[in-house]
Scaffold this motif. Sequence first.
Motif, PDB file in Angstrom:
ATOM      1  N   ALA A 198       8.797 -13.498  -9.015  1.00 19.69           N
ATOM      2  CA  ALA A 198       8.141 -12.348  -8.399  1.00 19.69           C
ATOM      3  C   ALA A 198       9.045 -11.129  -8.470  1.00 19.69           C
ATOM      4  CB  ALA A 198       7.783 -12.650  -6.944  1.00 19.69           C
ATOM      5  N   PHE A 199       8.429  -9.980  -8.677  1.00 21.39           N
ATOM      6  CA  PHE A 199       9.135  -8.697  -8.659  1.00 21.39           C
ATOM      7  C   PHE A 199       8.322  -7.734  -7.813  1.00 21.39           C
ATOM      8  CE2 PHE A 199       9.335  -4.335 -10.237  1.00 21.39           C
ATOM      9  CZ  PHE A 199      10.684  -4.065 -10.063  1.00 21.39           C
ATOM     10  N   VAL A 200       8.989  -7.036  -6.897  1.00 19.20           N
ATOM     11  CA  VAL A 200       8.314  -6.105  -5.985  1.00 19.20           C
ATOM     12  C   VAL A 200       9.073  -4.789  -5.964  1.00 19.20           C
ATOM     13  CG1 VAL A 200       7.568  -5.682  -3.608  1.00 19.20           C
ATOM     14  CG2 VAL A 200       7.488  -8.009  -4.544  1.00 19.20           C
ATOM     15  N   ALA A 201       8.339  -3.679  -6.004  1.00 19.39           N
ATOM     16  CA  ALA A 201       8.927  -2.346  -5.859  1.00 19.39           C
ATOM     17  C   ALA A 201       8.121  -1.579  -4.820  1.00 19.39           C
ATOM     18  CB  ALA A 201       8.925  -1.603  -7.192  1.00 19.39           C
ATOM     19  N   ILE A 202       8.823  -1.020  -3.839  1.00 16.00           N
ATOM     20  CA  ILE A 202       8.190  -0.291  -2.742  1.00 16.00           C
ATOM     21  C   ILE A 202       8.756   1.124  -2.696  1.00 16.00           C
ATOM     22  CG2 ILE A 202       7.897  -0.160  -0.235  1.00 16.00           C
ATOM     23  CD1 ILE A 202       8.227  -3.176  -0.135  1.00 16.00           C
ATOM     24  N   ALA A 203       7.885   2.094  -2.444  1.00 19.33           N
ATOM     25  CA  ALA A 203       8.326   3.479  -2.286  1.00 19.33           C
ATOM     26  C   ALA A 203       7.719   4.053  -1.016  1.00 19.33           C
ATOM     27  CB  ALA A 203       7.909   4.319  -3.492  1.00 19.33           C
ATOM     28  N   ALA A 204       8.536   4.765  -0.249  1.00 14.57           N
ATOM     29  CA  ALA A 204       8.061   5.430   0.963  1.00 14.57           C
ATOM     30  C   ALA A 204       9.009   6.568   1.298  1.00 14.57           C
ATOM     31  CB  ALA A 204       7.986   4.452   2.135  1.00 14.57           C
ATOM     32  N   MET A 205       8.454   7.708   1.633  1.00 14.57           N
ATOM     33  CA  MET A 205       9.260   8.866   2.016  1.00 14.57           C
ATOM     34  C   MET A 205       8.695   9.447   3.312  1.00 14.57           C
ATOM     35  SD  MET A 205      11.837  10.794   1.409  1.00 14.57           S
ATOM     36  CE  MET A 205      12.292  10.510  -0.322  1.00 14.57           C
ATOM     37  N   PRO A 206       9.445   9.363   4.414  1.00 17.06           N
ATOM     38  CA  PRO A 206      10.738   8.682   4.547  1.00 17.06           C
ATOM     39  C   PRO A 206      10.567   7.164   4.600  1.00 17.06           C
ATOM     40  CG  PRO A 206      10.041   9.528   6.666  1.00 17.06           C
ATOM     41  CD  PRO A 206       9.030  10.018   5.671  1.00 17.06           C
ATOM     42  N   ALA A 207      11.640   6.448   4.309  1.00 18.35           N
ATOM     43  CA  ALA A 207      11.577   4.988   4.225  1.00 18.35           C
ATOM     44  C   ALA A 207      11.236   4.333   5.553  1.00 18.35           C
ATOM     45  CB  ALA A 207      12.907   4.445   3.703  1.00 18.35           C
ATOM     46  N   LEU A 208      11.555   4.986   6.665  1.00 19.97           N
ATOM     47  CA  LEU A 208      11.280   4.393   7.974  1.00 19.97           C
ATOM     48  C   LEU A 208       9.786   4.205   8.223  1.00 19.97           C
ATOM     49  CD1 LEU A 208      13.936   6.147  10.248  1.00 19.97           C
ATOM     50  CD2 LEU A 208      13.926   3.793   9.404  1.00 19.97           C
ATOM     51  N   ARG A 209       8.931   4.847   7.420  1.00 18.17           N
ATOM     52  CA  ARG A 209       7.489   4.604   7.534  1.00 18.17           C
ATOM     53  C   ARG A 209       7.161   3.137   7.306  1.00 18.17           C
ATOM     54  NH1 ARG A 209       4.974   7.984   3.088  1.00 18.17           N
ATOM     55  NH2 ARG A 209       3.083   6.918   3.805  1.00 18.17           N
ATOM     56  N   LEU A 210       7.980   2.460   6.507  1.00 15.98           N
ATOM     57  CA  LEU A 210       7.721   1.055   6.210  1.00 15.98           C
ATOM     58  C   LEU A 210       7.776   0.189   7.466  1.00 15.98           C
ATOM     59  CD1 LEU A 210       9.803   0.760   2.924  1.00 15.98           C
ATOM     60  CD2 LEU A 210       7.307   0.770   3.118  1.00 15.98           C
ATOM     61  N   LEU A 211       8.538   0.613   8.452  1.00 20.03           N
ATOM     62  CA  LEU A 211       8.619  -0.144   9.701  1.00 20.03           C
ATOM     63  C   LEU A 211       7.288  -0.128  10.439  1.00 20.03           C
ATOM     64  CD1 LEU A 211      12.118   1.027  11.007  1.00 20.03           C
ATOM     65  CD2 LEU A 211      11.557  -0.929   9.549  1.00 20.03           C
ATOM     66  N   ARG A 212       6.438   0.855  10.133  1.00 21.14           N
ATOM     67  CA  ARG A 212       5.103   0.937  10.732  1.00 21.14           C
ATOM     68  C   ARG A 212       4.027   0.400   9.794  1.00 21.14           C
ATOM     69  NH1 ARG A 212       7.015   6.171  11.342  1.00 21.14           N
ATOM     70  NH2 ARG A 212       5.344   6.965   9.995  1.00 21.14           N
ATOM     71  N   GLY A 213       4.451  -0.182   8.671  1.00 23.53           N
ATOM     72  CA  GLY A 213       3.494  -0.763   7.738  1.00 23.53           C
ATOM     73  C   GLY A 213       2.817   0.237   6.830  1.00 23.53           C
ATOM     74  N   THR A 214       3.420   1.416   6.630  1.00 26.57           N
ATOM     75  CA  THR A 214       2.840   2.416   5.743  1.00 26.57           C
ATOM     76  C   THR A 214       3.858   2.808   4.680  1.00 26.57           C
ATOM     77  OG1 THR A 214       3.563   4.304   7.097  1.00 26.57           O
ATOM     78  CG2 THR A 214       1.422   3.320   7.619  1.00 26.57           C
TER      79      THR A 214
END
Length: 205
Positions: free
Chosen positions: A41-57
């Motif tokens: 498996a290979f996964v790439a995630i992008a989020a700006m700002p990255a802390l949005r990922l803590l809220r599932g976005t």
Amino acid sequence: MTPWLLVAIALLIAAVLTQVLVPRLGERRIERHLAGNGGEAFVAIAAMPALRLLRGTGDRILVRGRRLAIGMSTEGGGLTALDGFAEVDIALRDFSTGPFEVAYFELTRNGDGPYLMRSEAVTSGVALAGYSSEQIGGLALLLHVLAKQAPLGSRGVPVSVEVELTSAEGMVSISSGGGTIAGYPAGPIAAMIAAAVARRLEINY
């Protein structure tokens, strides 16, 4: 160097590290979830700002994998793990889920539109009957109906679907498209396979 400048530099370093490390941590966790029973498996995630990922976005999630074993269950959740991303791009090859051997599975979405799912798989009457006997609730009933309509024995039954899926409040519905399996509409099965994949993509920081 003034104390204020030192504080500013420290905050800048912390922000940069957060932007780099939070997505990487999420990627590694998802890869372990997907390949926990074997495969790649290979996964790439992008989020700006990255802390949005803590809220599932986030801005984008890209997933590639092959030879995975992904369990199918009656647990809820639908595509919730993916709904918070603006762009979804998933392509898996040669994996198994429940009684289905999936040659390929693609799930994509851009913006607020529906998900587009394309998949080719194969199953058999024996596999459907055996798996349905181990389940309870709606999944067992659906697989039992399919098993009765499928050819007897282990002869392969092809499954081909191309559907648009909508996700809301943990529920998945088919908005358009279709396909059949043993003469039965394959939409509900498509939604179950998509939800099974999505459950493996939860980050859980």
